[in-house]
Structure formats: structure tokens, C-alpha cells
Design an enzyme around this catalytic site. Structure first.
Site, PDB file in Angstrom:
ATOM      1  N   SER A 108      -7.658  -2.325   6.257  1.00 48.64           N
ATOM      2  CA  SER A 108      -8.651  -1.269   6.443  1.00 48.64           C
ATOM      3  C   SER A 108      -9.411  -1.000   5.155  1.00 48.64           C
ATOM      4  O   SER A 108      -8.909  -1.201   4.053  1.00 48.64           O
ATOM      5  CB  SER A 108      -7.955   0.014   6.900  1.00 48.64           C
ATOM      6  OG  SER A 108      -7.494  -0.149   8.210  1.00 48.64           O
ATOM      7  N   GLU A 164       0.845  -1.194   0.000  1.00 48.76           N
ATOM      8  CA  GLU A 164       0.000   0.000   0.000  1.00 48.76           C
ATOM      9  C   GLU A 164       0.884   1.250   0.000  1.00 48.76           C
ATOM     10  O   GLU A 164       0.435   2.346   0.310  1.00 48.76           O
ATOM     11  CB  GLU A 164      -1.000  -0.009   1.152  1.00 48.76           C
ATOM     12  CG  GLU A 164      -0.426  -0.249   2.516  1.00 48.76           C
ATOM     13  CD  GLU A 164      -1.512  -0.354   3.588  1.00 48.76           C
ATOM     14  OE1 GLU A 164      -2.208   0.638   3.801  1.00 48.76           O
ATOM     15  OE2 GLU A 164      -1.628  -1.424   4.210  1.00 48.76           O
ATOM     16  N   HIS A 187      -3.023  -9.856  12.325  1.00 49.22           N
ATOM     17  CA  HIS A 187      -2.450  -8.650  11.736  1.00 49.22           C
ATOM     18  C   HIS A 187      -2.140  -7.702  12.900  1.00 49.22           C
ATOM     19  O   HIS A 187      -3.009  -7.452  13.751  1.00 49.22           O
ATOM     20  CB  HIS A 187      -3.449  -7.996  10.766  1.00 49.22           C
ATOM     21  CG  HIS A 187      -3.052  -6.603  10.407  1.00 49.22           C
ATOM     22  ND1 HIS A 187      -1.868  -6.321   9.756  1.00 49.22           N
ATOM     23  CD2 HIS A 187      -3.633  -5.395  10.667  1.00 49.22           C
ATOM     24  CE1 HIS A 187      -1.755  -5.017   9.605  1.00 49.22           C
ATOM     25  NE2 HIS A 187      -2.816  -4.430  10.158  1.00 49.22           N
ATOM     26  N   CYS A 229      -3.682  -3.577   4.267  1.00 46.91           N
ATOM     27  CA  CYS A 229      -2.766  -4.582   4.830  1.00 46.91           C
ATOM     28  C   CYS A 229      -3.174  -6.007   4.479  1.00 46.91           C
ATOM     29  O   CYS A 229      -2.492  -6.964   4.835  1.00 46.91           O
ATOM     30  CB  CYS A 229      -2.697  -4.439   6.349  1.00 46.91           C
ATOM     31  SG  CYS A 229      -2.252  -2.794   6.867  1.00 46.91           S
ATOM     32  N   LYS A 271      -6.206  -7.358  22.286  1.00 48.49           N
ATOM     33  CA  LYS A 271      -7.618  -6.956  22.118  1.00 48.49           C
ATOM     34  C   LYS A 271      -8.341  -7.983  21.250  1.00 48.49           C
ATOM     35  O   LYS A 271      -9.462  -8.397  21.544  1.00 48.49           O
ATOM     36  CB  LYS A 271      -7.705  -5.574  21.458  1.00 48.49           C
ATOM     37  CG  LYS A 271      -7.199  -4.418  22.318  1.00 48.49           C
ATOM     38  CD  LYS A 271      -7.259  -3.123  21.491  1.00 48.49           C
ATOM     39  CE  LYS A 271      -6.487  -1.981  22.115  1.00 48.49           C
ATOM     40  NZ  LYS A 271      -7.096  -1.397  23.282  1.00 48.49           N
ATOM     41  N   SER A 276     -10.996   2.435  13.781  1.00 51.13           N
ATOM     42  CA  SER A 276     -10.321   1.361  13.042  1.00 51.13           C
ATOM     43  C   SER A 276     -10.182   0.105  13.906  1.00 51.13           C
ATOM     44  O   SER A 276     -10.286  -1.012  13.418  1.00 51.13           O
ATOM     45  CB  SER A 276      -8.958   1.823  12.513  1.00 51.13           C
ATOM     46  OG  SER A 276      -8.023   2.004  13.560  1.00 51.13           O
ATOM     47  N   THR A 327       3.018   4.057  15.679  1.00 47.13           N
ATOM     48  CA  THR A 327       2.743   2.743  15.085  1.00 47.13           C
ATOM     49  C   THR A 327       3.295   2.657  13.665  1.00 47.13           C
ATOM     50  O   THR A 327       2.861   1.833  12.868  1.00 47.13           O
ATOM     51  CB  THR A 327       1.223   2.428  15.093  1.00 47.13           C
ATOM     52  OG1 THR A 327       0.545   3.374  14.259  1.00 47.13           O
ATOM     53  CG2 THR A 327       0.638   2.505  16.489  1.00 47.13           C
TER      54      THR A 327
HETATM   55  N1  CAA Z   1       0.865   3.913  30.769  1.00 47.88           N
HETATM   56  C1  CAA Z   1       0.314   2.772  30.306  1.00 47.88           C
HETATM   57  N2  CAA Z   1      -0.712   2.749  29.395  1.00 47.88           N
HETATM   58  C2  CAA Z   1      -1.167   3.934  28.944  1.00 47.88           C
HETATM   59  C3  CAA Z   1      -0.640   5.167  29.398  1.00 47.88           C
HETATM   60  C4  CAA Z   1       0.423   5.123  30.361  1.00 47.88           C
HETATM   61  N3  CAA Z   1       0.982   6.242  30.825  1.00 47.88           N
HETATM   62  N4  CAA Z   1      -1.308   6.168  28.797  1.00 47.88           N
HETATM   63  C5  CAA Z   1      -2.228   5.583  27.970  1.00 47.88           C
HETATM   64  N5  CAA Z   1      -2.134   4.237  28.072  1.00 47.88           N
HETATM   65  C6  CAA Z   1      -2.933   3.233  27.362  1.00 47.88           C
HETATM   66  C7  CAA Z   1      -4.390   3.633  27.213  1.00 47.88           C
HETATM   67  O1  CAA Z   1      -5.134   3.333  28.383  1.00 47.88           O
HETATM   68  C8  CAA Z   1      -4.796   2.788  26.021  1.00 47.88           C
HETATM   69  O2  CAA Z   1      -5.046   1.455  26.456  1.00 47.88           O
HETATM   70  P1  CAA Z   1      -6.354   0.672  25.932  1.00 47.88           P
HETATM   71  O3  CAA Z   1      -6.157   0.495  24.451  1.00 47.88           O
HETATM   72  O4  CAA Z   1      -6.297  -0.614  26.693  1.00 47.88           O
HETATM   73  O5  CAA Z   1      -7.528   1.526  26.218  1.00 47.88           O
HETATM   74  C9  CAA Z   1      -3.519   2.737  25.170  1.00 47.88           C
HETATM   75  O6  CAA Z   1      -2.451   3.144  26.044  1.00 47.88           O
HETATM   76  C10 CAA Z   1      -3.558   3.683  23.998  1.00 47.88           C
HETATM   77  O7  CAA Z   1      -3.842   4.959  24.490  1.00 47.88           O
HETATM   78  P2  CAA Z   1      -4.837   5.909  23.700  1.00 47.88           P
HETATM   79  O8  CAA Z   1      -6.108   5.181  23.417  1.00 47.88           O
HETATM   80  O9  CAA Z   1      -4.934   7.196  24.417  1.00 47.88           O
HETATM   81  O10 CAA Z   1      -3.975   6.062  22.367  1.00 47.88           O
HETATM   82  P3  CAA Z   1      -4.063   7.063  21.206  1.00 47.88           P
HETATM   83  O11 CAA Z   1      -5.250   7.965  21.273  1.00 47.88           O
HETATM   84  O12 CAA Z   1      -2.738   7.724  21.177  1.00 47.88           O
HETATM   85  O13 CAA Z   1      -4.278   6.133  19.909  1.00 47.88           O
HETATM   86  C11 CAA Z   1      -4.197   4.373  18.354  1.00 47.88           C
HETATM   87  C12 CAA Z   1      -3.932   4.788  19.802  1.00 47.88           C
HETATM   88  C13 CAA Z   1      -5.666   4.622  18.012  1.00 47.88           C
HETATM   89  C14 CAA Z   1      -3.904   2.907  18.174  1.00 47.88           C
HETATM   90  C15 CAA Z   1      -3.292   5.242  17.437  1.00 47.88           C
HETATM   91  O14 CAA Z   1      -1.948   4.927  17.675  1.00 47.88           O
HETATM   92  C16 CAA Z   1      -3.586   5.060  15.958  1.00 47.88           C
HETATM   93  O15 CAA Z   1      -4.423   5.757  15.404  1.00 47.88           O
HETATM   94  N6  CAA Z   1      -2.838   4.148  15.281  1.00 47.88           N
HETATM   95  C17 CAA Z   1      -2.990   3.917  13.854  1.00 47.88           C
HETATM   96  C18 CAA Z   1      -4.246   3.170  13.498  1.00 47.88           C
HETATM   97  C19 CAA Z   1      -4.209   1.716  13.885  1.00 47.88           C
HETATM   98  O16 CAA Z   1      -3.168   1.142  14.114  1.00 47.88           O
HETATM   99  N7  CAA Z   1      -5.401   1.081  13.911  1.00 47.88           N
HETATM  100  C20 CAA Z   1      -5.508  -0.322  14.221  1.00 47.88           C
HETATM  101  C21 CAA Z   1      -6.669  -0.994  13.516  1.00 47.88           C
HETATM  102  S1  CAA Z   1      -6.627  -0.659  11.753  1.00 47.88           S
HETATM  103  C22 CAA Z   1      -5.503  -1.810  11.130  1.00 47.88           C
HETATM  104  O17 CAA Z   1      -5.167  -2.750  11.783  1.00 47.88           O
HETATM  105  C23 CAA Z   1      -4.929  -1.581   9.759  1.00 47.88           C
HETATM  106  C24 CAA Z   1      -3.584  -0.961   9.885  1.00 47.88           C
HETATM  107  O18 CAA Z   1      -2.571  -1.655   9.879  1.00 47.88           O
HETATM  108  C25 CAA Z   1      -3.487   0.487  10.048  1.00 47.88           C
END
Ligand code: CAA
Length: 388
Positions: free
Chosen positions: A309, A79, A233, A111, A242, A201, A152
Site C-alpha cells: 500500500s 512494516e 499478495h 507489504c 478478485k 485499497s 484480516t
Molecule cells: N456470507 C457470505 N459472504 C458475505 C456475507 C455473508 N453473510 N456478508 C458479506 N459477505 C461478503 C460481501 O458480499 C463481500 O464480498 P465481495 O468482496 O465479493 O463484495 C465480502 O463478504 C466482504 O464484505 P464487506 O465488503 O462488507 O466487508 P467489510 O466492509 O467488512 O471490509 C475489507 C472488507 C475492506 C477487506 C476489510 O476487511 C479491510 O479493510 N481489510 C484491510 C484492508 C485490506 O486488506 N485491503 C486489501 C488491499 S490493500 C493490501 O493488499 C495491502 C495490505 O496487505 C493491507
């Protein structure tokens, strides 16, 4: 007839950023990245490294003990394509000196597309058992500096040879799949960085897992307990936790922490240290599981869930073959990871911000370690590669 993976290898960038370094630069608690997201490091591609050079390096490794004249088809899943028309696999076909009587093309569906390639290759070999297929999955994950997805990111490629003489794993014919038109992650043609609705996502991923599993189970009557390991994946390694808890829940299984760790942890080691490699990510997890598992996995059944996605999910099964360890490249992969050069935060942003010409001006690339192949020049809008 057994059909499956005869050879498999990965290649990743020779430069790496420790996410604790990023956390410090961003003023974020490093625990969020390491435990909350489940990522320790991410590979960062230097100028002169692209999906072609990554794939050529992985292909070179995967073909080491294969007669290259047996390769009748090359599928290039990505991609992060370098051209809207020409398949990246054609450059790799040339760099790897494969025979001209070979079918080469590119696949796209986020992916997921490498999985489509693998399962189509399986069907082709069923029809033509003496032919072999090289599948390349190569990507550079870019979300943008300071974006939620930045931690990521990652870069790397998988190469695998599919044949009727599998040495590592047979791929079973039945699978469950699911498609839905959603906008959880995408990259319009005019952008270098992906756009993503991160939390959404994750929810769509889990829905696609449910739907794929339900169809798989309905068709095969194979249950959760019949699998020894589960590879997912991995956009980030905590996604597996999860996903696996979700899969257990929909199967009404009360999973202990020990079972959770046994089912998924060995498959997370490489992804935690490389990042998301998009198309190859599921197969990096498979290699990680096979190479980091102290237990002999011969004859064990492994569940594989692929997600792209947009979205498509597919769940299928593989059975590990006796003697598989003799055909892995564990030492090579270990040394590849251990010998990466660690970047400072400014070095990372310099690599990230390196601009490739877009107007036909000749650009010679600075020299960095890109393995056995490099993009040396862009000239008259053409990419020029060299073998080192
Ligand atoms: N200590 C320990 N844990 C902590 C922490 C700390 N100080 N602060 C936060 N955390 C935890 C949170 O509680 C959360 O845990 P849960 O998931 O268990 O709730 C985790 O860390 C992540 O924190 P946030 O939810 O606040 O994270 P974020 O808002 O920064 O976003 C994300 C996380 C959505 C994955 C972001 O990194 C993102 O958008 N990534 C890209 C998209 C992605 O990977 N999507 C996955 C599905 S899509 C797919 O699989 C296709 C692909 O390849 C893209």
C-alpha cells in the site's frame, strides 16, 4: 546462470483464533469471514513474540541445510519495526550466529519491500555468484479491535536464501512495476494499529496489478497462458480471486471456475489459516502452492504479484526447479499449523491488549510459547532476547 530460491520457510505464532469464534463474539454471520473474506483462522502473537523472534525462528528453519558462513547479506523487510534506527535484522543476525562480515539492513515499503529485497539480491548474486543472501520478511498485522480490518490480522515471518544454487525456484530477471502516491493503508509513527481505507485499497491493488502486468507483458511478451500458477499478495485470501479474475479480464480471457481454482487455490491454504503477514504474504502463498499442490510443478512458470500500500506493485516470474519437493519443509509447516493452541475470545483480546512499556521502566515478559527465541525483557529502553 540460474539465480533463485535455494531454501524457504515460514514461522507463525503458536496461538490461533478461529474466526468463527470472533464471528460469534461479534454477532456476525461466520459465512462472511469464511467465504466473503476467505479467512478461517488468524495467528495471534503472545507477549514476548515480535517481528524479531518470528524472523529468527523462520531464519533458523531456512538455514538448516545452508552453510551460514556463506551468508553475506541479511535484508529484513517489515512494516512492524521495533526501532526507528536499529535494523531488526541485526538482532536476528546475532540470534542465528551469522558471521560478522555480513551486511545487514532493514527495508520498508508496506507489504512490498521483501520483493524489492529479493530482486536486488538476485542482481547482486548475478555480480557475485558465490555469495548468498538471507531475506527475512516479518510482520504483525494489527488493525484494531472491532475495526473492519480486524479479521484480516495475522502474524508470521518468511525466511529465504537466495543464491546461484537455487533448489526450489529460479527468479527470472524481468519484471513490471508501478508506483503511485496514494493513502489506502498506512501507519503513522505514533500508532500501533494501521489506518486503512479498505474498499479503496482493493481498487488501488487492482490498478497496480494492471499497470505492473502491462509493463511486464510489454517487456517480455510473455502471455497469461504461459503461466501454470499465479501467486498474489494476500491481505485476505479472497483478494486472489478478485485479482485473478481482473488479470484474466484485462487479458480478454474467459476464465472458467475450474481454471480459476487450478490457478490459485493451492496458494491460499496457508494464508487462510494464518492471516495477513504483510511483507511475507506473497511468499507464504508461494510456499502454500508448492506444498499443497498434488501435481509435480517442476519446470512450470509461476506468476508472482507483490503489492504494498501507498503504493508499489511488482509482477515477476519464477520457474519451479526439478526436485524442489526434496527441499521444502512441508512436514514442519504442517505440524507448526496443526499444533497451534486455539484461543478463546477473551484470551485473544488479552494478547491484543498486552502493553509493552514505553518509558524505560524494566518489563519482564510473561512466558509463552514463542518457538526457539523470545523477547525476555525490555530494560533501559533496550530489547533483550534469549534463545531457548
Ligand atoms: N456470507 C457470505 N459472504 C458475505 C456475507 C455473508 N453473510 N456478508 C458479506 N459477505 C461478503 C460481501 O458480499 C463481500 O464480498 P465481495 O468482496 O465479493 O463484495 C465480502 O463478504 C466482504 O464484505 P464487506 O465488503 O462488507 O466487508 P467489510 O466492509 O467488512 O471490509 C475489507 C472488507 C475492506 C477487506 C476489510 O476487511 C479491510 O479493510 N481489510 C484491510 C484492508 C485490506 O486488506 N485491503 C486489501 C488491499 S490493500 C493490501 O493488499 C495491502 C495490505 O496487505 C493491507
Amino acid at each position: 546462470m540460474n539465480i533463485g530460491i535455494e531454501s524457504i520457510s515460514f514461522f507463525t505464532s503458536r496461538y490461533v483464533l478461529d474466526l468463527r469464534t470472533m464471528a460469534k463474539a461479534r454477532g456476525v454471520d461466520a459465512e462472511k469471514y469464511v467465504n466473503g473474506i476467505g479467512q478461517e483462522k488468524m495467528s495471534v502473537p503472545p507477549p514476548g513474540e515480535d517481528v524479531i523472534t518470528l524472523a529468527a525462528n523462520a531464519g533458523h528453519q531456512a538455514l538448516e541445510s545452508i552453510d551460514t558462513d556463506s551468508i553475506e547479506m541479511v535484508m529484513f523487510a517489515t512494516e512492524s519495526a521495533t526501532d526507528q534506527s536499529k535494523a531488526g535484522g541485526i538482532y536476528v543476525h546475532n540470534l542465528l550466529k551469522l558471521k560478522p562480515h555480513c551486511r545487514v539492513f532493514e527495508l520498508k515499503q508496506a507489504c512490498y519491500s521483501g520483493t524489492a529485497g529479493l530482486l536486488l539480491a538476485r542482481d547482486m548474486i548475478h555480480q557475485y555468484p558465490d555469495r548468498k543472501v538471507l531475506i527475512l520478511m516479518s510482520d504483525i498485522a494489527r488493525y484494531g479491535l472491532n475495526s473492519a480490518g480486524e479479521i484480516t490480522q495475522g502474524a508470521g515471518a518468511i525466511a529465504m536464501v537466495i543464491s546461484s544454487q537455487p533448489k526450489i525456484m529460479t527468479i527470472e530477471p524481468e519484471s513490471g512495476y508501478y508506483t503511485e502516491d496514494v493513502m489506502d493503508f498506512w501507519r503513522p509513527n505514533y500508532r500501533d494499529e494501521a489506518l486503512v481505507d479498505g474498499k479503496y485499497s482493493v481498487r488501488v491493488y487492482l490498478k497496480a496489478l494492471t499497470e505492473s502486468w502491462n509493463l511486464y507483458h510489454q517487456r517480455t511478451h510473455i502471455g497469461f497462458e504461459q503461466f501454470s500458477r499465479f501467486c498474489y499478495h494476500l491481505p485476505f485470501s479472497r483478494m486472489a480471486e478478485k485479482a485473478h479474475k481482473h488479470l484474466a479480464k484485462i487479458n480478454h480471457i474467459d476464465l472458467s471456475e475450474h481454471e480459476l481454482a487450478t490457478h490459485i487455490n493451492d496458494g491460499l491454504v496457508y494464508n487462510r489459516n494464518i492471516g495477513n503477514i504483510y511483507t511475507g504474504s506473497l511468499y507464504l502463498s508461494l510456499i502454500s502452492m508448492l506444498e499443497n499442490n498434488p501435481q509435480d510443478m517442476s519446470n512450470h512458470k509461476v506468476s508472482l504479484f507483490s503489492y504494498g500500500s501507498g503504493c508499489v506493485g511488482e509482477l515477476f516470474a519464477g520457474q519451479v526447479l526439478p526436485g524442489y519437493r526434496n527441499h521444502l519443509s512441508s512436514d514442519l509447516h504442517q505440524s507448526l499449523l496443526e499444533s497451534r493452541k486455539e484461543l478463546t475470545y477473551p484470551e485473544y483480546t488479552d494478547f491484543y491488549n498486552f502493553a509493552y512499556v514505553q518509558d524505560g521502566t524494566t518489563q519482564s515478559m510473561p512466558t509463552f510459547d514463542t518457538g526457539c527465541y523470545r523477547l525476555s525483557q525490555i530494560k533501559n529502553h533496550k530489547r533483550i532476547y534469549e534463545t531457548l
